[in-house]
Design an enzyme around this catalytic site. Structure first.
Site, PDB file in Angstrom:
ATOM      1  N   LYS A 185       0.908  -1.093   0.073  1.00 31.18           N
ATOM      2  CA  LYS A 185       0.265  -0.051   0.216  1.00 31.18           C
ATOM      3  C   LYS A 185       0.897   1.167   0.063  1.00 31.18           C
ATOM      4  CE  LYS A 185      -3.399  -2.704   0.069  1.00 31.18           C
ATOM      5  NZ  LYS A 185      -2.994  -3.983   0.068  1.00 31.18           N
ATOM      6  N   VAL A 186       0.166   2.574  -0.001  1.00 31.52           N
ATOM      7  CA  VAL A 186       1.044   3.859  -0.433  1.00 31.52           C
ATOM      8  C   VAL A 186       1.723   4.152   0.829  1.00 31.52           C
ATOM      9  CG1 VAL A 186       0.679   6.297  -0.802  1.00 31.52           C
ATOM     10  CG2 VAL A 186      -0.807   4.457  -1.881  1.00 31.52           C
TER      11      VAL A 186
END
Length: 379
Positions: A185-186
């Site tokens: 994920k970011v």
């Protein structure tokens, strides 16, 4: 090798984790509480609850809404299998709706035909960080009296325009939003998740259920000047986040605007370098959406074999992934009665590949990926 993803972690995160280790309080504690406050402020949510991962967040959301046997939950098959699994774990039945080919998100035009008198909730996925059409979806859900859970696992830092105003995903626009902090994920805490809501009673349930149903949190008991005996008022879970994870998450939150800006720059380079290839469909943002570009998914021309293309890219030192999986094709869901064909979901899995994208990806590396994809399309 150019990896499919790479978290951006540095000395700041290492120092934050070290400070927690030396503090002597490493389980859920003051860092988790601070992470919750800061995440809620960032996305504009009144309440946030940190948990062990996004799967447990989704399960707590369903549990707090009293979803159980005999209930139906509408969602997409085109998502990581956890989205469907949490519904099954509650004893409820997942009802799959097809996706839009442009955004890979739930097709709101197909939503209402899936609603029955047993429909209790919708889990809407902001797939690969691309916001779903929440205005259209919420109009249907509110008219029908159906709860909405946003599976925002990939969407930290994404934005959507609602009622003429831009707002972060997680505000929330439905009843509950659930995030993941997995390394793909970011932002990441290694593993971890977060629920946000505007409903104080739901937040109270989340925080009770995540800690065994314990009436008094550890932090309160340990800091009290008098003896406190806790009670266990419901059957709960151990879904807590550690303070070490939360300390890392707080540093990651500080990076989030920059991480999203860098990913958007990589996506723009891909669009420029691959935009004129015949038959290659690139992802695009609706006018009301700003993606964090957690993933960059391209649809291959029909003449190309997905596995062959991926192998050729791997031979050149470029990692890819196939299109997002479809839960209805996996053994636990093979016998599930489907109310509509899922053609676009299946095409997205079979005809798409995810290209490498991460904040620190250089222009040279994105150009190398683009050149390799171009060679496959023009071959």
């Amino acid at each position: 090798m150019i990896p499919i993803a790479a978290p951006l972690l540095a000395d700041e995160e290492a120092d934050a984790a070290r400070a927690v280790v030396l503090s002597g309080w490493v389980s859920q504690g003051p860092q988790v509480a601070a992470f919750e406050r800061e995440f809620a402020a960032l996305v504009g949510a009144p309440h946030a609850c940190a948990v062990s991962n996004c799967t447990t967040a989704l399960q707590l959301a369903l549990t707090a809404l009293d979803i159980g046997p005999g209930d139906e939950v509408i969602t997409v098959s085109h998502s990581f299998i956890a989205t469907a699994n949490v519904i099954r774990h509650q004893g409820a039945t997942p009802v799959f709706v097809d996706i839009e080919p442009e955004t890979y998100n739930l097709d709101c035009a197909r939503l209402e035909e899936a609603v029955t008198e047993r429909t209790r909730a919708i889990i809407v996925v902001h797939q690969m960080g691309m916001p779903c059409d929440m205005a259209a979806l919420m109009a249907i859900a509110r008219r029908r009296g159906i709860a909405v859970i946003e599976d925002a696992a990939c969407a930290a830092g994404s934005q959507i325009r609602m009622n003429g105003e831009w707002a972060p995903i997680g505000a929330p626009h439905g009843d509950i939003a659930c995030f993941s902090f997995h390394p793909r994920k970011v932002i990441t805490t290694g593993e971890g998740g977060m629920l946000t809501t505007a409903n104080a009673e739901l937040d109270r349930k989340f925080k009770l259920l995540r800690q065994h149903g314990m009436s008094v949190p550890d932090t309160v008991r340990h800091s009290s000047s008098s003896v406190i005996f806790e009670e266990y008022v419901v059957v709960g879970y151990n879904y807590r986040m550690t303070d070490m994870q939360a300390a890392i998450g707080r540093r990651q939150l500080e990076r989030l605007p920059d991480l999203v800006a860098r990913r958007r720059a990589v996506a723009a380079r891909y669009a420029e370098q691959l935009g004129n290839l015949e038959g290659l469909r690139l992802p695009s943002e609706p006018a009301w959406a700003r993606s964090n570009w957690q993933s960059y998914c391209v649809r291959l021309p029909d003449r190309l074999d997905q596995r062959v293309v991926m192998q050729h890219l791997l031979d050149k030192g470029i990692a890819t992934r196939r299109g997002i999986m479809c839960a209805h094709r996996e053994q636990p869901y093979a016998g599930l009665n489907r109310r509509q064909e899922l053609r676009q979901s299946e095409l997205a899995q079979d005809r798409s590949i995810l290209l490498p994208i991460y904040a620190q990806m250089s222009a040279e590396d994105s150009a190398r990926v683009s050149a390799a994809v171009r060679a496959e399309v023009e071959r």
